[in-house]
Design a protein around this motif. Structure first.
Motif, PDB file in Angstrom:
ATOM      1  N   ARG A   1     -38.036  73.480 -22.259  1.00 40.86           N
ATOM      2  CA  ARG A   1     -38.474  74.618 -23.080  1.00 40.86           C
ATOM      3  C   ARG A   1     -37.384  75.027 -24.069  1.00 40.86           C
ATOM      4  O   ARG A   1     -37.672  75.341 -25.220  1.00 40.86           O
ATOM      5  N   VAL A   2     -36.152  75.044 -23.612  1.00 43.84           N
ATOM      6  CA  VAL A   2     -35.039  75.371 -24.511  1.00 43.84           C
ATOM      7  C   VAL A   2     -34.956  74.336 -25.624  1.00 43.84           C
ATOM      8  O   VAL A   2     -34.772  74.668 -26.792  1.00 43.84           O
ATOM      9  N   GLY A   3     -35.106  73.072 -25.276  1.00 43.76           N
ATOM     10  CA  GLY A   3     -35.043  72.013 -26.269  1.00 43.76           C
ATOM     11  C   GLY A   3     -36.181  72.070 -27.269  1.00 43.76           C
ATOM     12  O   GLY A   3     -36.001  71.754 -28.446  1.00 43.76           O
ATOM     13  N   GLU A   4     -37.370  72.472 -26.823  1.00 45.68           N
ATOM     14  CA  GLU A   4     -38.512  72.558 -27.726  1.00 45.68           C
ATOM     15  C   GLU A   4     -38.407  73.761 -28.645  1.00 45.68           C
ATOM     16  O   GLU A   4     -38.706  73.671 -29.829  1.00 45.68           O
ATOM     17  N   ARG A   5     -37.992  74.870 -28.121  1.00 47.08           N
ATOM     18  CA  ARG A   5     -37.989  76.103 -28.913  1.00 47.08           C
ATOM     19  C   ARG A   5     -36.750  76.249 -29.783  1.00 47.08           C
ATOM     20  O   ARG A   5     -36.797  76.885 -30.823  1.00 47.08           O
ATOM     21  N   LEU A   6     -35.647  75.700 -29.351  1.00 48.48           N
ATOM     22  CA  LEU A   6     -34.404  75.813 -30.121  1.00 48.48           C
ATOM     23  C   LEU A   6     -33.951  74.447 -30.638  1.00 48.48           C
ATOM     24  O   LEU A   6     -32.752  74.194 -30.733  1.00 48.48           O
ATOM     25  N   SER A   7     -34.886  73.586 -30.985  1.00 46.06           N
ATOM     26  CA  SER A   7     -34.531  72.213 -31.343  1.00 46.06           C
ATOM     27  C   SER A   7     -33.584  72.102 -32.539  1.00 46.06           C
ATOM     28  O   SER A   7     -32.703  71.241 -32.506  1.00 46.06           O
ATOM     29  N   PRO A   8     -33.679  72.928 -33.594  1.00 49.03           N
ATOM     30  CA  PRO A   8     -32.689  72.783 -34.671  1.00 49.03           C
ATOM     31  C   PRO A   8     -31.266  73.110 -34.207  1.00 49.03           C
ATOM     32  O   PRO A   8     -30.313  72.427 -34.582  1.00 49.03           O
ATOM     33  N   TYR A   9     -31.138  74.101 -33.351  1.00 52.49           N
ATOM     34  CA  TYR A   9     -29.819  74.482 -32.871  1.00 52.49           C
ATOM     35  C   TYR A   9     -29.272  73.462 -31.872  1.00 52.49           C
ATOM     36  O   TYR A   9     -28.073  73.168 -31.865  1.00 52.49           O
ATOM     37  N   VAL A  10     -30.156  72.924 -31.039  1.00 45.39           N
ATOM     38  CA  VAL A  10     -29.731  71.905 -30.079  1.00 45.39           C
ATOM     39  C   VAL A  10     -29.294  70.647 -30.812  1.00 45.39           C
ATOM     40  O   VAL A  10     -28.271  70.045 -30.488  1.00 45.39           O
ATOM     41  N   SER A  11     -30.049  70.235 -31.821  1.00 50.02           N
ATOM     42  CA  SER A  11     -29.671  69.035 -32.567  1.00 50.02           C
ATOM     43  C   SER A  11     -28.385  69.263 -33.349  1.00 50.02           C
ATOM     44  O   SER A  11     -27.546  68.358 -33.441  1.00 50.02           O
ATOM     45  N   LEU A  12     -28.183  70.449 -33.885  1.00 54.39           N
ATOM     46  CA  LEU A  12     -26.926  70.757 -34.565  1.00 54.39           C
ATOM     47  C   LEU A  12     -25.760  70.729 -33.589  1.00 54.39           C
ATOM     48  O   LEU A  12     -24.686  70.196 -33.906  1.00 54.39           O
ATOM     49  N   ALA A  13     -25.967  71.258 -32.395  1.00 51.39           N
ATOM     50  CA  ALA A  13     -24.907  71.222 -31.376  1.00 51.39           C
ATOM     51  C   ALA A  13     -24.604  69.784 -30.954  1.00 51.39           C
ATOM     52  O   ALA A  13     -23.443  69.431 -30.733  1.00 51.39           O
ATOM     53  N   CYS A  14     -25.640  68.938 -30.867  1.00 51.00           N
ATOM     54  CA  CYS A  14     -25.416  67.521 -30.539  1.00 51.00           C
ATOM     55  C   CYS A  14     -24.617  66.833 -31.634  1.00 51.00           C
ATOM     56  O   CYS A  14     -23.728  66.020 -31.349  1.00 51.00           O
ATOM     57  N   LEU A  15     -24.934  67.130 -32.885  1.00 54.68           N
ATOM     58  CA  LEU A  15     -24.174  66.543 -33.984  1.00 54.68           C
ATOM     59  C   LEU A  15     -22.712  67.001 -33.972  1.00 54.68           C
ATOM     60  O   LEU A  15     -21.798  66.198 -34.197  1.00 54.68           O
ATOM     61  N   ILE A  16     -22.494  68.263 -33.707  1.00 57.20           N
ATOM     62  CA  ILE A  16     -21.121  68.783 -33.656  1.00 57.20           C
ATOM     63  C   ILE A  16     -20.351  68.159 -32.497  1.00 57.20           C
ATOM     64  O   ILE A  16     -19.198  67.752 -32.656  1.00 57.20           O
ATOM     65  N   MET A  17     -20.994  68.048 -31.344  1.00 61.27           N
ATOM     66  CA  MET A  17     -20.319  67.429 -30.193  1.00 61.27           C
ATOM     67  C   MET A  17     -20.035  65.955 -30.461  1.00 61.27           C
ATOM     68  O   MET A  17     -18.966  65.448 -30.094  1.00 61.27           O
ATOM     69  N   GLY A  18     -20.973  65.250 -31.100  1.00 60.55           N
ATOM     70  CA  GLY A  18     -20.743  63.848 -31.425  1.00 60.55           C
ATOM     71  C   GLY A  18     -19.622  63.685 -32.435  1.00 60.55           C
ATOM     72  O   GLY A  18     -18.785  62.774 -32.292  1.00 60.55           O
ATOM     73  N   ALA A  19     -19.574  64.543 -33.431  1.00 60.67           N
ATOM     74  CA  ALA A  19     -18.503  64.464 -34.424  1.00 60.67           C
ATOM     75  C   ALA A  19     -17.157  64.795 -33.802  1.00 60.67           C
ATOM     76  O   ALA A  19     -16.143  64.168 -34.125  1.00 60.67           O
ATOM     77  N   SER A  20     -17.136  65.768 -32.902  1.00 60.26           N
ATOM     78  CA  SER A  20     -15.852  66.129 -32.284  1.00 60.26           C
ATOM     79  C   SER A  20     -15.357  65.019 -31.374  1.00 60.26           C
ATOM     80  O   SER A  20     -14.150  64.747 -31.297  1.00 60.26           O
ATOM     81  N   LYS A  21     -16.277  64.327 -30.678  1.00 60.03           N
ATOM     82  CA  LYS A  21     -15.875  63.192 -29.853  1.00 60.03           C
ATOM     83  C   LYS A  21     -15.389  62.043 -30.727  1.00 60.03           C
ATOM     84  O   LYS A  21     -14.418  61.375 -30.419  1.00 60.03           O
ATOM     85  N   PHE A  22     -16.089  61.811 -31.862  1.00 60.91           N
ATOM     86  CA  PHE A  22     -15.714  60.722 -32.759  1.00 60.91           C
ATOM     87  C   PHE A  22     -14.373  61.006 -33.424  1.00 60.91           C
ATOM     88  O   PHE A  22     -13.512  60.137 -33.499  1.00 60.91           O
ATOM     89  N   LEU A  23     -14.187  62.224 -33.900  1.00 58.18           N
ATOM     90  CA  LEU A  23     -12.936  62.567 -34.586  1.00 58.18           C
ATOM     91  C   LEU A  23     -11.780  62.716 -33.608  1.00 58.18           C
ATOM     92  O   LEU A  23     -10.627  62.590 -33.999  1.00 58.18           O
ATOM     93  N   GLY A  24     -12.105  62.992 -32.349  1.00 55.87           N
ATOM     94  CA  GLY A  24     -11.054  63.107 -31.343  1.00 55.87           C
ATOM     95  C   GLY A  24     -10.416  61.773 -31.013  1.00 55.87           C
ATOM     96  O   GLY A  24      -9.308  61.696 -30.511  1.00 55.87           O
ATOM     97  N   GLN A  25     -11.132  60.672 -31.270  1.00 54.59           N
ATOM     98  CA  GLN A  25     -10.601  59.345 -30.997  1.00 54.59           C
ATOM     99  C   GLN A  25      -9.697  58.863 -32.117  1.00 54.59           C
ATOM    100  O   GLN A  25      -8.958  57.916 -31.941  1.00 54.59           O
ATOM    101  N   TRP A  26      -9.760  59.452 -33.283  1.00 55.36           N
ATOM    102  CA  TRP A  26      -8.943  59.003 -34.412  1.00 55.36           C
ATOM    103  C   TRP A  26      -7.562  59.493 -34.282  1.00 55.36           C
ATOM    104  O   TRP A  26      -6.999  60.338 -34.106  1.00 55.36           O
TER     105      TRP A  26
END
Length: 74
Positions: free
Chosen positions: A49-74
């Motif tokens: 339900r959280v994923g369905e109702r807050l999908s833009p925010y969840v996807s933005l948080a996933c992108l931020i977490m992915g970028a932070s993991k990617f940039l953390g390896q550099w």
């Protein structure tokens, strides 16, 4: 180090649980809706339900977490 003691890993586990539950609810809606009062499946139903109702925010948080993991390896 487990995800309980690392805040970034805990957030990653929560986001992955929300995304996986949302996808599982999309594929198998009857199973999750039938068992939403069950404790174990109910947690995943709430995450869906959280994923369905807050999908833009969840996807933005996933992108931020992915970028932070990617940039953390550099």
């Amino acid at each position: 180090m487990t995800a309980l003691f690392n805040f970034q890993s805990l957030l990653l586990v929560i986001l992955l649980t929300i995304c996986t539950s949302t996808y599982a609810h999309y594929v198998f809606p009857g199973i999750m809706d039938r068992n939403k009062d069950n404790y174990v499946v109910g947690v995943f139903w709430k995450c869906a339900r959280v994923g369905e109702r807050l999908s833009p925010y969840v996807s933005l948080a996933c992108l931020i977490m992915g970028a932070s993991k990617f940039l953390g390896q550099w």
